[in-house]
Design an enzyme around this catalytic site. Structure first.
Site, PDB file in Angstrom:
ATOM      1  CG  ASP A 127      -1.907  -0.942   1.356  1.00 21.10           C
ATOM      2  OD1 ASP A 127      -2.197  -1.514   0.312  1.00 21.10           O
ATOM      3  OD2 ASP A 127      -2.462  -1.132   2.451  1.00 21.10           O
ATOM      4  CG  ASP A 160      -5.504  -0.715   4.957  1.00 23.57           C
ATOM      5  OD1 ASP A 160      -6.319  -1.070   4.077  1.00 23.57           O
ATOM      6  OD2 ASP A 160      -4.865   0.363   4.884  1.00 23.57           O
ATOM      7  CG  ASP A 199      -7.150  -4.723   1.505  1.00 29.89           C
ATOM      8  OD1 ASP A 199      -7.564  -4.610   0.341  1.00 29.89           O
ATOM      9  OD2 ASP A 199      -6.682  -3.781   2.158  1.00 29.89           O
TER      10      ASP A 199
HETATM   11  P1  ATP Z   1      -3.424   2.736  -0.004  1.00 32.01           P
HETATM   12  O1  ATP Z   1      -3.508   2.926   1.465  1.00 32.01           O
HETATM   13  O2  ATP Z   1      -3.799   1.397  -0.456  1.00 32.01           O
HETATM   14  O3  ATP Z   1      -2.197   3.309  -0.596  1.00 32.01           O
HETATM   15  P2  ATP Z   1      -5.230   4.783  -0.183  1.00 32.01           P
HETATM   16  O4  ATP Z   1      -5.449   4.681   1.251  1.00 32.01           O
HETATM   17  O5  ATP Z   1      -4.523   5.953  -0.718  1.00 32.01           O
HETATM   18  O6  ATP Z   1      -4.555   3.528  -0.708  1.00 32.01           O
HETATM   19  P3  ATP Z   1      -8.008   4.698  -0.380  1.00 32.01           P
HETATM   20  O7  ATP Z   1      -8.019   4.782   1.084  1.00 32.01           O
HETATM   21  O8  ATP Z   1      -8.788   3.655  -1.065  1.00 32.01           O
HETATM   22  O9  ATP Z   1      -6.580   4.608  -0.945  1.00 32.01           O
HETATM   23  O10 ATP Z   1      -8.445   6.109  -0.909  1.00 32.01           O
HETATM   24  C1  ATP Z   1      -8.763   6.332  -2.255  1.00 32.01           C
HETATM   25  C2  ATP Z   1      -9.239   7.747  -2.448  1.00 32.01           C
HETATM   26  O11 ATP Z   1     -10.406   7.952  -1.662  1.00 32.01           O
HETATM   27  C3  ATP Z   1      -8.247   8.792  -1.984  1.00 32.01           C
HETATM   28  O12 ATP Z   1      -7.407   9.175  -3.037  1.00 32.01           O
HETATM   29  C4  ATP Z   1      -9.144   9.935  -1.580  1.00 32.01           C
HETATM   30  O13 ATP Z   1      -9.458  10.734  -2.690  1.00 32.01           O
HETATM   31  C5  ATP Z   1     -10.400   9.257  -1.125  1.00 32.01           C
HETATM   32  N1  ATP Z   1     -10.438   9.160   0.340  1.00 32.01           N
HETATM   33  C6  ATP Z   1      -9.514   8.629   1.148  1.00 32.01           C
HETATM   34  N2  ATP Z   1      -9.868   8.691   2.430  1.00 32.01           N
HETATM   35  C7  ATP Z   1     -11.075   9.283   2.459  1.00 32.01           C
HETATM   36  C8  ATP Z   1     -11.998   9.632   3.488  1.00 32.01           C
HETATM   37  N3  ATP Z   1     -11.751   9.376   4.767  1.00 32.01           N
HETATM   38  N4  ATP Z   1     -13.145  10.214   3.140  1.00 32.01           N
HETATM   39  C9  ATP Z   1     -13.414  10.459   1.858  1.00 32.01           C
HETATM   40  N5  ATP Z   1     -12.604  10.158   0.852  1.00 32.01           N
HETATM   41  C10 ATP Z   1     -11.446   9.583   1.116  1.00 32.01           C
END
Ligand code: ATP
Length: 928
Positions: free
Chosen positions: A349, A657, A661
């Site tokens: 990730d 996480d 997954d």
């Molecule tokens: P990884 O941890 O696998 O690298 P990530 O955590 O960046 O991935 P996600 O958590 O799936 O990926 O988030 C994807 C997208 O969702 C982010 O780029 C953001 O635009 C949006 N996002 C992330 N967290 C939130 C939240 N708490 N509320 C709303 N939108 C969110």
């Protein structure tokens, strides 16, 4: 959200007398509000004082561990071993033949061996128990009116527990509020389809699987959210009643250990057959006395069977597991220790693993304006600037709408802490992305209490990586209701029809917004879009259909999340170790690309989930191999990637996480869950948990996994030649018809001290310096390679020749038999001591190993071995028991000379073998 009627009870911290916490009630048949009343729980949960009183009365929320075998039973279990049984039989036969001293020595050695096995097993178990404790569960509760995270052990009946997807239910609960809550109860009922929960009471005699208003300890929330009232803790839970403790860590065995155990059994049978043959040859062809030949045959069996090996291998694994835990990699399934050493691809990730997960909003863009925000961490101090000039955020109503929505559509809290830490004394409770948005709103001058009061939240769709947004429904002073949405910008733009401008709402210019997103993402920022929409006054619940169209876009926020410095180095180390690192993220492709370049990833194009969906299986496999960065992926993509990479023969470590997954984590060769931000569902599916969520810890665990495998090999390389040399000495003596150069009890002695002192030292060896500069071990390569067999035979001869030679020479020169035998035994042991130095590095010259003098365990074990050997040679009682005699200083000098020669010859052999191997590799590379 379905919520029960408000309980007619008093509020926080109400020490209620007569709450039904001791009564066995069918809570699933009781109305939710009545359950609250009967358990004396107010709206704000229990008070701290009352919780303490109840904890004292009910005890901690922990299952009583299954009764462990007592020490005597564990000691006796050591005798359940074919070799020990052979020895016991030998002792009985020798006693019957009148060889009382021999019989006593055999019994003594057998008991000491069992004792050592017992102690080592205890140590290994202790190591695993310590790790089990590191995986303890937390629970989110409402106490004193505040949300708090507490150890699940501290839960008491009457506590209010919050559940969300991925959580493990920490106690038996009567649900009082649910939102699309589904729980997988297979741990309890065996039913693998998740159960949809509700709060309506059911019949008192319903079976466990039908108790929809109950949530049972140890089961997993797969979807949705809920609030439950604790009705049973510890052994009083359903899982406690059927007393199936679901252990976090398995018993100490791995495929390799099992394979070695089988190998050991076959070896034992083979050796017994050989000993019987030697007996027959000696008695019939060489006309030895039956008694003497029987003891010689026992000698061969004892000499050749590597009785210390299983214990040493087990302890090596246990040491590896402990070392990994010390470096933040907690092993849940032991085979992972072995597999880690063979990992050839790590899929990681981004957020929190490669980056620090300390998010800060840096840019805000509305339709009319572009703001930079300064400040660091979660401290709500910082100004808004336009083209470098400070501006007052309240001058721009669109900016304030955006900040307000960011604050309300949010589940995190920023708390002022006493004492200072790096964040200026501010602590985050909840998701870092949400936390950064709270900080932004506070910087804009908003107050959480005021905003919450003005627009109370009525319902929520929590953020999930699958749908990539969060939405909330709010009430207002004049009865007006509003939906607020924040999420991945492409998704939110798709859902929006209008954009808010200073002079009113206008149709959305999607192309312009995409351009803005790209600008921010290219800077490595995580971009979120924020939008809102009016709701009708009668709207009281929120569904997906309410927010997937017709939104008014307020603007974009760009958050920075700096890479972890140590992760950058770890990715570099992995490259040197022949391990490919792939970043798999839910973020935007440009953000992922920008962050990836800081890690030296992304030589090729970044592929998005959408790109992947267009590929057929063959193309997918090629893309999986060739691409470093995958963006905007969902958990399903992770599973497909693992499968595709595995089909190319790679050994995959995959991080995760979220609850979704879990399939990918289970499928990967080593599934790795995040200890901090990971859900319990992910941890349950993983083979390893990262206590610090840090990529660098994965790389260290791989190095440690390689070291463990190396140390197992070193132990085998050390012990087997020793065994083989002793057996060969006796065999040759029988065939040649000479006196035995070593007696069976002397062999027992040598075996015992070499396995418990010298052999054990290698379990503690640190990794060789080039441990992360070699390619990964081929996954199917067994522990004994062809080269290792050669080395074992080679060293066997090197150890045997001086021992036998010196014995014959002393005999010929008229020395007493006892003295000649003592020299032969000491020659073996001194040879082993020198060879132990060689064995510290398998192929590398030992000069290059860290600390030429050897690690402390090596030095201690050699000192111990020498002391024992001196006692064996010079102490009269030992001389009587083992038939030894004092030897001269000259003899020691000769032994040391031979020992040194053995050492040098093995080092020379290593050098030649390495050169041949290197040539082989080069030739293969040239051909390829
Ligand atoms: P990884 O941890 O696998 O690298 P990530 O955590 O960046 O991935 P996600 O958590 O799936 O990926 O988030 C994807 C997208 O969702 C982010 O780029 C953001 O635009 C949006 N996002 C992330 N967290 C939130 C939240 N708490 N509320 C709303 N939108 C969110």
């Amino acid at each position: 959200m379905t919520v029960m009627g408000r309980p007619a009870t008093a509020g926080i911290g109400d020490d209620r007398e007569g709450a039904d916490t001791d009564v066995d009630v069918s809570w699933h048949a009781v109305d939710a509000s009545e359950a609250l009343v009967r358990l004396g729980t107010g709206e704000g949960g229990l008070g701290g004082r009352e919780a303490a009183v109840r904890l004292a009365r009910h005890g901690p929320n922990r299952l009583t561990p299954p009764a462990r075998r007592g020490p005597l039973a564990r000691f006796l279990a050591q005798f359940n071993n074919i070799l020990i049984l052979v020895l016991v039989a030998a002792a009985i036969v020798s006693a019957a033949l009148g060889e009382v001293v021999d019989a006593a020595v055999i019994v003594g050695v057998v008991v000491i061996n069992a004792l050592i096995g017992f102690i080592q097993e205890g140590k290994a178990e202790q190591a695993l128990n310590a790790i089990r404790d590191m995986l303890s569960l937390n629970a989110t509760v409402i106490r004193d009116g505040e949300r708090a995270t507490i150890p699940a052990e501290d839960l008491v009946p009457g506590d209010l527990v919050l559940l969300c997807s991925g959580d493990k239910v920490p106690a038996d609960l009567r649900l009082i509020a649910v939102r699309n809550l589904q729980i997988q109860e297979s741990a309890l009922t065996g039913e693998s389809v998740p159960v949809v929960k509700s709060i309506e009471p059911v019949a008192a005699d319903s079976s466990l699987g039908d108790r929809t208003p109950s949530a049972f300890s140890g089961t997993l929330v797969t979807v949705g959210q809920g609030t439950g009232l604790v009705i049973g803790t510890g052994d009083g839970t359903e899982i406690g009643r059927i007393s199936t403790l679901i252990a976090g860590v398995e018993t100490l065995t791995t495929p390799l250990l099992a394979q070695m155990a089988t190998f050991g059994r076959w070896l034992t049978f083979g050796i017994l057959a050989l000993a019987a043959l030697a007996f027959a040859v000696g008695v019939w062809l060489r006309s030895f006395a039956v008694t003497e030949m029987f003891m010689a045959a026992v000698g061969i069996a004892v000499a050749a069977i590597p009785e210390g090996l299983p214990a040493v291998m087990t302890i090596t694994m246990a040491i590896g597991v402990t070392r990994m835990a010390r470096r933040n990699a907690i092993i849940r399934r032991l085979p992972a220790v072995e597999t880690l050493g063979a990992v050839s691809v790590i899929c990681s990730d981004k957020t929190g693993t490669l980056t620090r997960n300390e998010l800060t909003v840096r840019d805000v863009m509305t339709a009319d304006g572009a703001y930079e925000v300064d400040g660091t961490g979660y401290e709500p101090v910082g100004s808004f600037k336009v083209s470098g000039a400070v501006t007052n955020p309240t001058d721009d109503p669109v900016l304030m709408d955006l900040a307000r929505a960011a604050l309300l559509c949010n589940d995190a809290a920023i708390l002022k802490q006493d004492g200072l830490n790096q964040d200026g004394g501010w602590r985050l409770e909840g998701d870092p992305t949400d936390g950064a948005l709270v900080t932004l709103a506070l910087k804009a001058g908003l107050d959480r209490g005021t905003e919450n009061h003005a627009a109370p939240r009525l319902d929520v769709i929590p953020f999930e990586s699958d749908h990539k947004f969060m939405a909330t429904l709010h009430g207002g002073a004049d009865g007006a209701r509003r939906f607020l949405v924040k999420g991945a910008p492409e998704r939110v733009i798709e859902m929006s029809a209008l954009e808010r401008r200073g002079n009113g709402d206008a149709p959305i210019d999607a192309a312009e917004w995409h351009r803005r997103i790209e600008t921010m993402a290219t800077r490595g920022q995580r971009v979120l879009a924020i939008a809102e929409r009016a709701a009708t006054p009668d709207q009281s619940t929120l569904g997906f259909e309410d927010v997937t169209s017709g939104l008014i876009l307020l603007g974009l926020v760009g958050l920075i999340d700096p890479p972890r410095q140590e992760a950058i180095e770890a990715v570099r180390d992995c490259a040197a170790a022949g391990i490919q690192v792939k970043m798999i993220t839910g973020d935007h492709a440009l953000t992922a690309g920008a962050i990836g370049s800081a890690f030296g990833l992304g030589g090729g194009p970044v592929l998005t989930g959408r790109d992947l969906d267009r590929l057929d299986d063959g193309e997918f496999r090629e893309a999986a191999l060739a691409t470093d960065i995958f963006a905007r992926t969902t958990p399903e993509h992770k599973l497909r990637l693992v499968e595709a990479l595995q089909s190319t023969g790679a050994t995959i470590a995959m991080t995760g996480d979220g609850v979704n997954d879990a399939p990918a984590l289970k499928r990967a060769d080593v599934g790795i869950a995040m200890g901090n931000k990971g859900t319990e569902a992910a941890k349950e599916a993983a083979a390893m948990v990262l206590a610090d969520d840090n990529f660098a810890s994965i790389a260290r665990a791989v190095a440690e996994g390689r070291t463990v495998y190396d140390n197992l090999r070193k132990t085998v390389l050390f012990l087997l030649p020793t065994n083989a040399a002793q057996a060969l000495i006796i065999l040759v003596a029988i065939v040649a018809g000479t006196a035995l150069p070593i007696t069976p009890v002397q062999i027992l002695w040598v075996n015992m001290i070499s396995a418990v002192t010298l052999g054990l030292a290698l379990a503690f060896e640190p990794g060789e310096r080039d441990i992360m500069r070699r390619p990964p071990r081929p996954p199917r390569e067994g522990i004994l390679t062809g080269y290792m067999v050669w080395r074992i035979l080679f060293v066997m001869v090197l150890l045997m020749v001086p021992a036998f030679g010196l014995f014959l020479w002393l005999e010929a020169s008229g020395a007493p038999l006892e003295q000649a035998r003592t020299v032969a035994v000491n020659s073996l042991v001194v040879g082993e001591i020198f060879y132990l130095w060689n064995a510290r590095a398998i192929m590398n010259p030992v000069i290059s190993a860290d600390g030429i003098l050897g690690s402390r365990p090596v030095l201690i074990s050699i000192a111990l071995c020498l002391v024992l050997q001196l006692a064996f040679t010079y102490l009269p009682p030992m001389q009587r028991l083992f038939g030894t005699a004092a030897i001269d200083a000259d003899d020691w000098a000769i032994l040391a000379g031979f020992g040194l020669a053995t050492f040098l010859v093995v080092e020379a052999e290593k050098a030649v073998a390495s050169r041949i191997r290197r040539r082989g590799i080069e030739r293969r590379l040239r051909k390829a």
